[in-house]
Design a protein around this motif. Structure first.
Motif, short mmCIF file in Angstrom:
data_model
loop_
_atom_site.label_atom_id
_atom_site.label_comp_id
_atom_site.label_asym_id
_atom_site.label_seq_id
_atom_site.Cartn_x
_atom_site.Cartn_y
_atom_site.Cartn_z
N ASP A 260 60.89 70.24 -42.02
CA ASP A 260 61.45 68.93 -41.66
C ASP A 260 61.23 68.59 -40.20
O ASP A 260 61.93 67.78 -39.61
CB ASP A 260 62.94 68.88 -42.01
N GLU A 261 60.25 69.24 -39.60
CA GLU A 261 60.03 68.97 -38.18
C GLU A 261 58.65 68.37 -37.91
O GLU A 261 57.66 68.78 -38.53
CB GLU A 261 60.16 70.27 -37.37
N ALA A 262 58.61 67.41 -37.00
CA ALA A 262 57.33 66.83 -36.60
C ALA A 262 57.07 67.23 -35.16
O ALA A 262 57.91 67.01 -34.28
CB ALA A 262 57.40 65.31 -36.70
N TYR A 263 55.91 67.87 -34.94
CA TYR A 263 55.60 68.36 -33.60
C TYR A 263 54.76 67.34 -32.85
O TYR A 263 53.69 66.94 -33.30
CB TYR A 263 54.87 69.70 -33.67
N ILE A 264 55.27 66.91 -31.72
CA ILE A 264 54.54 65.92 -30.92
C ILE A 264 54.17 66.52 -29.58
O ILE A 264 55.01 67.12 -28.89
CB ILE A 264 55.39 64.65 -30.76
N LEU A 265 52.90 66.37 -29.28
CA LEU A 265 52.40 66.96 -28.04
C LEU A 265 52.51 65.97 -26.88
O LEU A 265 52.00 64.85 -26.96
CB LEU A 265 50.94 67.38 -28.24
N ALA A 266 53.18 66.39 -25.84
CA ALA A 266 53.30 65.54 -24.64
C ALA A 266 52.35 66.09 -23.57
O ALA A 266 52.07 67.29 -23.55
CB ALA A 266 54.73 65.56 -24.14
N PRO A 267 51.87 65.22 -22.68
CA PRO A 267 50.87 65.69 -21.71
C PRO A 267 51.42 66.69 -20.69
O PRO A 267 50.68 67.48 -20.15
CB PRO A 267 50.41 64.41 -21.01
N ASN A 268 52.69 66.64 -20.44
CA ASN A 268 53.26 67.61 -19.49
C ASN A 268 54.76 67.72 -19.72
O ASN A 268 55.35 66.94 -20.46
CB ASN A 268 52.96 67.20 -18.04
N SER A 269 55.34 68.70 -19.05
CA SER A 269 56.75 68.97 -19.33
C SER A 269 57.67 67.85 -18.83
O SER A 269 58.75 67.64 -19.38
CB SER A 269 57.17 70.29 -18.71
#
Ligand code: ADP
Ligand code: MG
Length: 449
Positions: A43-52
């Motif tokens: 039930d999780e969607a992983y979203i990649l962000a460019p930096n922390s």
């Protein structure tokens, strides 16, 4: 990790399109354009962000938008997980002057070169502690020995101890100064129990000219360490070596501490640091932002001071965050931006004002405010006066000096004395303690309305 499978790519294109309709175009370009949906997991969607930084920002501000839009597109309720590529080449990141020391600034003895007297802002809340620390650094071993500084966390105890260290180092290189968190003293003691090398343990402490031990309330945990500390203290004191101690509470409140140690601590000067009042908070914010090359207007400083917690460490954390986000989003630090960054303050520092206390106290005891302000020493007036000062200590974050000011220009020692007196009465006299409870409840209830 950053590969985006076709299915996810398609979904993401839809999601982004919908998000575009929900946020401003500036918000979209700043925060959403560079995000990527990389995978679904249960039930999780992983979203990649460019930096922390952006990951943290989005997590705090936009997870609702992300999960609701994902839900609309996929008809499934996903929990949004923001990730950054942990193994990615380190981003250059904004050039924020953090208050954390750089490795160069932080030498082996845990000293932060930023913790100098110059960088310490003096206000009514810390004036005495600062003056005493300065005096000690000018004439160690003679001014106040020992100097004991206490107060809640995040208010500058470590800063002052290290200021003494830095000043002594600068003024006379021949002074042997040791700064040590008490925990390290305890650990050293425990490891010496294992090795049995008591000579080197004792030599380490007894050869120095000034010993600065931070957070001595840690001594509460071990009776045998206290014993050893007592001997170290005596050895140094007898040779007129300077001892400076800090603690989160006054000596007598350190749990399990023996009277003989308390009385040693009382030989010198015991001074307390209070949370900064409003004016001091504003001044600290202005000083810190200047050090960080952050430009802020007075109304921003005011807003931050009004909404700050009482810990200066937390104020610094807020400023660092604002600076980070301003850099990354290329925003000007104005009031709107700051409100957005710190969010609607959850624990709005809606302080109880001393006026509310004075109003309730005068009404309860049937006295006039002018009588509380006066110098008259009738018991029917001194009791409510002292009660008001005690409640102001307890319920507001005003410093002793500030309370004294509100109480007809009384000295801070008078406030301290009144507070102590009522605290003791509270323990001994049931009637007084019931009255105080009632007054506190009334004040808090009125304040909420
Ligand atoms: P404590 O040891 O009392 O928990 P610290 O000395 O670690 O608190 O202070 C927390 C942070 O607040 C430090 O970064 C310190 O530089 C800063 N700070 C505290 N008091 C002041 C002050 N009066 N002026 C400037 N900075 C301060
Ligand atoms: Mg500290």
């Amino acid at each position: 990790m950053s590969d985006q499978p076709d299915n996810e790519k398609q979904i993401w294109t839809h999601v982004q399109k919908k998000i575009k309709e929900k946020v401003t175009s500036q918000q979209f370009t700043t925060w959403f354009e560079s995000l990527k949906l990389i995978r679904f997991d249960a039930d999780e969607a992983y979203i990649l962000a460019p930096n922390s930084f952006s990951s943290e920002w989005i997590e705090n501000n936009y997870t609702d938008v992300l999960s609701s839009t994902l839900g609309e597109v996929t008809n499934t309720c996903y929990k949004v997980k923001l990730v950054t590529e942990s193994k990615e080449v380190k981003e250059p990141g904004p050039s924020v002057q953090s208050n954390e020391p750089s490795p160069k600034e932080k030498n082996r003895s845990n000293i932060n070169r930023n913790y100098s007297f110059n960088n310490f802002l003096v206000g009514p809340c810390n004036r005495l502690a600062h003056a005493a620390a300065l005096a000690v650094s000018e004439s160690p071993g003679t001014a106040y020995n020992p100097l004991f500084i206490h107060g809640p966390v995040g208010l500058g105890k470590t800063h002052l101890l290290q200021s003494i260290y830095l000043a002594l180092q600068e003024r006379s290189g021949i002074q042997k100064v040791l700064y040590m968190p008490c925990e390290s003293f305890v650990n050293h003691y425990i490891s010496t129990i294992k090795t049995g090398d008591w000579d080197s343990f004792r030599n380490k402490y007894r050869e120095i000219d000034t010993l600065l031990i931070d957070d001595v309330h840690f001594l509460a945990n071990s009776q045998s360490t206290r014993e050893e500390f007592f001997h170290t203290f005596n050895a140094l004191y007898t040779c007129q070596k300077q001892i400076v101690l800090s603690s989160d509470c006054p000596p007598e409140e350190i749990p399990a501490i023996e009277e003989r140690l308390i009385s040693r601590f009382r030989w010198g000067l015991i001074t307390r640091i209070d949370p900064p009042g409003f004016e001091t908070s504003v001044a600290i914010i202005q000083k810190k932002t200047a050090l960080m090359n952050m430009e802020i207007t007075y109304d921003v400083a005011r807003y931050l001071a009004e909404n700050a917690t009482s810990s200066i460490r937390e104020i610094e954390g807020t400023l660092t965050n604002i600076n980070k986000y301003a850099i990354i989003s290329e925003n000007k630090i104005d009031l709107d931006f700051v409100k957005q960054v710190i969010g609607r303050p959850t624990k709005h520092k809606s302080y109880i004002g001393i006026e509310e206390i004075l109003g309730t106290v005068t009404k309860h005891f049937g006295v006039q405010l002018s009588q509380l302000h006066s110098k008259r020493k009738l018991k029917s007036i001194t009791l409510p006066r002292q009660v008001a000062m005690h409640l102001a200590r307890k319920l507001t974050n005003l410093s002793l000096e500030e309370i004294g000011g509100f109480m007809g220009g009384r000295d801070h020692t008078t406030v301290m004395h009144a507070d102590e007196k009522i605290k003791n009465l509270r323990k001994q006299d049931r009637n007084i303690s019931a009255t105080l409870r009632k007054l506190e409840t009334t004040i808090k209830k009125q304040h909420k309305q």
